[in-house]
Scaffold this motif. Structure first.
Motif, mmCIF file in Angstrom:
data_model
loop_
_atom_site.group_PDB
_atom_site.id
_atom_site.type_symbol
_atom_site.label_atom_id
_atom_site.label_comp_id
_atom_site.label_asym_id
_atom_site.label_seq_id
_atom_site.Cartn_x
_atom_site.Cartn_y
_atom_site.Cartn_z
ATOM 1 N N ASP A 28 0.835 -1.191 0.000
ATOM 2 C CA ASP A 28 0.000 0.000 0.000
ATOM 3 C C ASP A 28 0.873 1.246 0.000
ATOM 4 O O ASP A 28 1.584 1.517 0.972
ATOM 5 C CB ASP A 28 -0.898 -0.033 1.241
ATOM 6 N N SER A 30 0.064 4.276 0.379
ATOM 7 C CA SER A 30 -0.319 5.299 1.348
ATOM 8 C C SER A 30 0.392 5.127 2.689
ATOM 9 O O SER A 30 0.380 6.046 3.515
ATOM 10 C CB SER A 30 -1.834 5.300 1.549
ATOM 11 N N ASN A 31 1.020 4.000 2.910
ATOM 12 C CA ASN A 31 1.779 3.771 4.142
ATOM 13 C C ASN A 31 3.254 4.126 3.997
ATOM 14 O O ASN A 31 4.040 3.857 4.918
ATOM 15 C CB ASN A 31 1.674 2.298 4.550
ATOM 16 N N HIS A 32 3.617 4.718 2.873
ATOM 17 C CA HIS A 32 5.018 5.005 2.588
ATOM 18 C C HIS A 32 5.233 6.479 2.270
ATOM 19 O O HIS A 32 4.320 7.159 1.804
ATOM 20 C CB HIS A 32 5.488 4.175 1.386
ATOM 21 N N CYS A 33 6.423 6.948 2.495
ATOM 22 C CA CYS A 33 6.855 8.236 1.983
ATOM 23 C C CYS A 33 7.282 8.012 0.533
ATOM 24 O O CYS A 33 8.034 7.067 0.239
ATOM 25 C CB CYS A 33 8.008 8.783 2.810
ATOM 26 N N LEU A 52 4.486 12.944 1.811
ATOM 27 C CA LEU A 52 4.553 12.140 3.025
ATOM 28 C C LEU A 52 3.211 11.476 3.293
ATOM 29 O O LEU A 52 2.204 11.784 2.643
ATOM 30 C CB LEU A 52 4.964 13.015 4.198
ATOM 31 N N THR A 53 3.161 10.619 4.304
ATOM 32 C CA THR A 53 1.917 9.908 4.600
ATOM 33 C C THR A 53 0.819 10.841 5.105
ATOM 34 O O THR A 53 -0.365 10.516 5.011
ATOM 35 C CB THR A 53 2.160 8.808 5.641
ATOM 36 N N ASN A 54 1.203 12.020 5.608
ATOM 37 C CA ASN A 54 0.188 12.985 6.056
ATOM 38 C C ASN A 54 -0.241 13.920 4.919
ATOM 39 O O ASN A 54 -1.011 14.845 5.139
ATOM 40 C CB ASN A 54 0.708 13.798 7.245
ATOM 41 N N GLY A 73 -5.089 6.991 -3.627
ATOM 42 C CA GLY A 73 -5.091 5.807 -2.782
ATOM 43 C C GLY A 73 -5.947 4.689 -3.332
ATOM 44 O O GLY A 73 -5.611 3.504 -3.190
ATOM 45 N N ASN A 76 -3.943 3.183 -5.859
ATOM 46 C CA ASN A 76 -2.602 2.858 -5.381
ATOM 47 C C ASN A 76 -1.547 3.306 -6.384
ATOM 48 O O ASN A 76 -0.613 2.567 -6.733
ATOM 49 C CB ASN A 76 -2.455 1.356 -5.104
ATOM 50 N N CYS A 100 8.713 5.482 6.164
ATOM 51 C CA CYS A 100 9.108 6.840 6.527
ATOM 52 C C CYS A 100 10.166 6.898 7.628
ATOM 53 O O CYS A 100 10.885 7.895 7.722
ATOM 54 C CB CYS A 100 7.881 7.651 6.925
#
Length: 118
Positions: A28, A30-33, A52-54, A73, A76, A100
């Motif tokens: 996924d 979205s869980n990574h930088c 970043l993830t945020n 997302g 993906n 990250c």
């Protein structure tokens, strides 16, 4: 095996736009930088943009306001919208992903060529 598959490069005239994409398999995004890099002929690979993830984004100064990094997302897939392209933007563009908390990017795409003609 983790794979990042790029597409969407091409050739445009100066002032044109392109939107390379980078789709992931096996994990996924979205869980990574995430980042885009580029490498022009005869030069070292150079960082272009990060997300970043945020959702926070950072850009190399010359592309601020011209390029936009984004993540879909649901698909993906990572994108780099590039507007007002210049011949100096000609390069192979690579996407990259890392957890990250790790300093280095562990996963890289194969690259997609962007060529801008004057």
């Amino acid at each position: 095996e983790v794979q990042l598959v790029e597409s969407g490069g091409g050739s445009v005239d100066s002032g044109g736009s392109l939107r390379p994409s980078c789709a992931a398999t096996e994990y996924d995004l979205s869980n990574h930088c995430l980042a885009w890099f580029r490498q022009a002929p005869g030069k070292e690979r150079d960082w272009v943009a990060t997300i970043l993830t945020n959702g926070r984004q950072n850009y190399k100064d010359p592309v601020k306001g011209l390029f936009a990094i984004s993540l879909d997302g649901a698909k993906n897939t990572l994108y780099l919208q590039m507007d007002s392209l210049k011949p100096d933007d000609t390069a192979m563009y690579f996407c990259a992903a890392r957890l990250c908390y790790q300093p280095d990017y562990q996963h890289w795409g194969q690259g997609t060529q962007v060529t801008v003609s004057s």
